[in-house]
Design a protein around this motif. Sequence first.
Motif, PDB file in Angstrom:
ATOM      1  N   UNK A   5      14.644  20.443  10.382  1.00 48.63           N
ATOM      2  CA  UNK A   5      14.872  21.583  11.275  1.00 48.63           C
ATOM      3  C   UNK A   5      15.971  21.305  12.289  1.00 48.63           C
ATOM      4  N   UNK A   6      17.167  21.140  11.794  1.00 47.68           N
ATOM      5  CA  UNK A   6      18.293  21.183  12.709  1.00 47.68           C
ATOM      6  C   UNK A   6      18.552  22.659  13.003  1.00 47.68           C
ATOM      7  N   UNK A   7      19.139  22.927  14.168  1.00 46.08           N
ATOM      8  CA  UNK A   7      19.487  24.318  14.494  1.00 46.08           C
ATOM      9  C   UNK A   7      20.957  24.384  14.836  1.00 46.08           C
ATOM     10  N   UNK A   8      21.566  25.486  14.474  1.00 45.90           N
ATOM     11  CA  UNK A   8      22.954  25.667  14.856  1.00 45.90           C
ATOM     12  C   UNK A   8      23.154  27.068  15.419  1.00 45.90           C
ATOM     13  N   UNK A   9      23.564  27.114  16.692  1.00 47.11           N
ATOM     14  CA  UNK A   9      23.873  28.399  17.323  1.00 47.11           C
ATOM     15  C   UNK A   9      25.385  28.528  17.323  1.00 47.11           C
ATOM     16  N   UNK A  10      25.862  29.500  16.575  1.00 47.41           N
ATOM     17  CA  UNK A  10      27.309  29.641  16.418  1.00 47.41           C
ATOM     18  C   UNK A  10      27.790  30.899  17.132  1.00 47.41           C
ATOM     19  N   UNK A  11      28.419  30.684  18.262  1.00 51.94           N
ATOM     20  CA  UNK A  11      29.060  31.772  18.990  1.00 51.94           C
ATOM     21  C   UNK A  11      28.130  32.957  19.224  1.00 51.94           C
ATOM     22  N   UNK A  12      26.911  32.654  19.692  1.00 54.14           N
ATOM     23  CA  UNK A  12      25.890  33.696  19.838  1.00 54.14           C
ATOM     24  C   UNK A  12      26.035  34.448  21.169  1.00 54.14           C
ATOM     25  N   UNK A  13      25.999  35.767  21.085  1.00 55.39           N
ATOM     26  CA  UNK A  13      26.015  36.612  22.279  1.00 55.39           C
ATOM     27  C   UNK A  13      24.890  37.631  22.201  1.00 55.39           C
ATOM     28  N   UNK A  14      24.406  38.021  23.389  1.00 44.19           N
ATOM     29  CA  UNK A  14      23.400  39.076  23.460  1.00 44.19           C
ATOM     30  C   UNK A  14      23.803  40.136  24.470  1.00 44.19           C
ATOM     31  N   UNK A  15      23.935  41.348  24.001  1.00 39.44           N
ATOM     32  CA  UNK A  15      24.138  42.489  24.889  1.00 39.44           C
ATOM     33  C   UNK A  15      22.902  43.374  24.781  1.00 39.44           C
ATOM     34  N   UNK A  16      22.220  43.610  25.907  1.00 38.83           N
ATOM     35  CA  UNK A  16      21.040  44.474  25.898  1.00 38.83           C
ATOM     36  C   UNK A  16      21.474  45.932  25.752  1.00 38.83           C
ATOM     37  N   UNK A  17      20.537  46.804  25.319  1.00 40.65           N
ATOM     38  CA  UNK A  17      20.890  48.217  25.098  1.00 40.65           C
ATOM     39  C   UNK A  17      21.533  48.886  26.325  1.00 40.65           C
ATOM     40  N   UNK A  18      21.208  48.404  27.522  1.00 41.81           N
ATOM     41  CA  UNK A  18      21.821  49.006  28.713  1.00 41.81           C
ATOM     42  C   UNK A  18      23.251  48.517  28.954  1.00 41.81           C
ATOM     43  N   UNK A  19      23.762  47.669  28.044  1.00 43.28           N
ATOM     44  CA  UNK A  19      25.145  47.211  28.159  1.00 43.28           C
ATOM     45  C   UNK A  19      25.311  45.861  28.835  1.00 43.28           C
ATOM     46  N   UNK A  20      24.198  45.324  29.361  1.00 48.29           N
ATOM     47  CA  UNK A  20      24.302  44.040  30.073  1.00 48.29           C
ATOM     48  C   UNK A  20      24.417  42.882  29.086  1.00 48.29           C
ATOM     49  N   UNK A  21      25.438  42.041  29.290  1.00 52.98           N
ATOM     50  CA  UNK A  21      25.612  40.890  28.408  1.00 52.98           C
ATOM     51  C   UNK A  21      24.922  39.658  29.009  1.00 52.98           C
ATOM     52  N   UNK A  22      23.768  39.311  28.440  1.00 56.56           N
ATOM     53  CA  UNK A  22      22.928  38.254  29.015  1.00 56.56           C
ATOM     54  C   UNK A  22      23.307  36.866  28.513  1.00 56.56           C
ATOM     55  N   UNK A  23      23.871  36.784  27.308  1.00 55.03           N
ATOM     56  CA  UNK A  23      24.307  35.500  26.748  1.00 55.03           C
ATOM     57  C   UNK A  23      25.691  35.688  26.149  1.00 55.03           C
ATOM     58  N   UNK A  24      26.586  34.735  26.469  1.00 56.87           N
ATOM     59  CA  UNK A  24      27.982  34.881  26.063  1.00 56.87           C
ATOM     60  C   UNK A  24      28.464  33.688  25.241  1.00 56.87           C
ATOM     61  N   UNK A  25      28.802  33.921  23.991  1.00 57.47           N
ATOM     62  CA  UNK A  25      29.439  32.914  23.139  1.00 57.47           C
ATOM     63  C   UNK A  25      28.801  31.530  23.232  1.00 57.47           C
ATOM     64  N   UNK A  26      27.524  31.498  22.922  1.00 56.40           N
ATOM     65  CA  UNK A  26      26.760  30.256  23.010  1.00 56.40           C
ATOM     66  C   UNK A  26      26.951  29.439  21.733  1.00 56.40           C
ATOM     67  N   UNK A  27      27.428  28.205  21.896  1.00 56.41           N
ATOM     68  CA  UNK A  27      27.614  27.287  20.767  1.00 56.41           C
ATOM     69  C   UNK A  27      26.840  26.010  20.997  1.00 56.41           C
ATOM     70  N   UNK A  28      25.984  25.654  20.040  1.00 58.03           N
ATOM     71  CA  UNK A  28      25.237  24.398  20.183  1.00 58.03           C
ATOM     72  C   UNK A  28      24.686  23.969  18.827  1.00 58.03           C
ATOM     73  N   UNK A  29      24.872  22.694  18.498  1.00 53.10           N
ATOM     74  CA  UNK A  29      24.232  22.116  17.318  1.00 53.10           C
ATOM     75  C   UNK A  29      23.108  21.214  17.780  1.00 53.10           C
TER      76      UNK A  29
END
Length: 226
Positions: free
Chosen positions: A2-26
């Motif tokens: 169970x290695x995990x790889x987060x590749x350039x992950x972003x989250x924008x909520x329906x109200x337009x708020x960007x809570x996570x921006x370009x998250x990269x982590x192995x």
Amino acid sequence: MASLSLKNISKTYPNGFQAVKNFNLDIADKEFIIFVGPSGCGKSTTLRMIAGLEEITEGELWIGNNLVNDVEPKDRDIAMVFQNYALYPHMTVYDNMAFGLKLRKTPKEKIDQLVQEAAKILDIVPLLDRKPKALSGGQRQRVAMGRAIVRNPKVFLMDEPLSNLDAKLRVQMRIEISKIHQSLEATIIYVTHDQTEALTLGTRIVVMKDGVMQQVATPIDLYTKP
Ligand code: ADP
Ligand code: ADP
């Protein structure tokens, strides 16, 4: 594995708020990753995306060799523990712990074995017939932990699991969590505000701010080097 790889992950909520921006982590198999950062910086959002409880707006999440963006939470082999326990009040401790296994159609004898084993590890065997309202905060937290470990997940997400406990219990549970990490051989991602927890449990610490990963370092590098 169970290695995990987060590749350039972003989250924008329906109200337009960007809570996570370009998250990269192995994250390597069996790592114990700590997330720290001020309230509102996107730690829980990131955990919830990994668990599949929140849709990933952009980027890719890999667990082992699988792209899991569109995989249902129950099919991700991930267990989560929150600070507010989230036990089902009308069920006994035993049924709370067995619930996730029943949902996955685990045979009854196997469920019994797994629940008993987890209850022994967490020292809650005498509590199995009680309802959550008849438990102390520390006991509830153990049951919440038990619900997660019975499934023997490859990935374990914990969002400030000890923050509601008093200082003495926190120390005890910190040792339990360390044992669980070793015996389950799980990869753990753990959110905390407690520097002692971060230092003693973490293989690496991720520092977040305003939805951006600022830094990732070993505890020693982060806390002892300028
Ligand atoms: P943390 O866990 O670091 O405290 P969160 O991931 O809970 O941070 O929240 C990150 C940011 O996203 C916060 O500003 C929060 O208000 C916002 N947020 C969280 N959930 C939602 C939602 N459903 N809709 C809009 N904004 C949200
Ligand atoms: P697991 O223990 O495998 O993580 P959960 O206990 O979180 O699984 O529950 C899986 C699903 O079943 C969730 O979508 C949850 O909302 C639902 N669920 C769990 N318990 C109840 C309950 N007592 N009543 C109604 N729905 C429930």
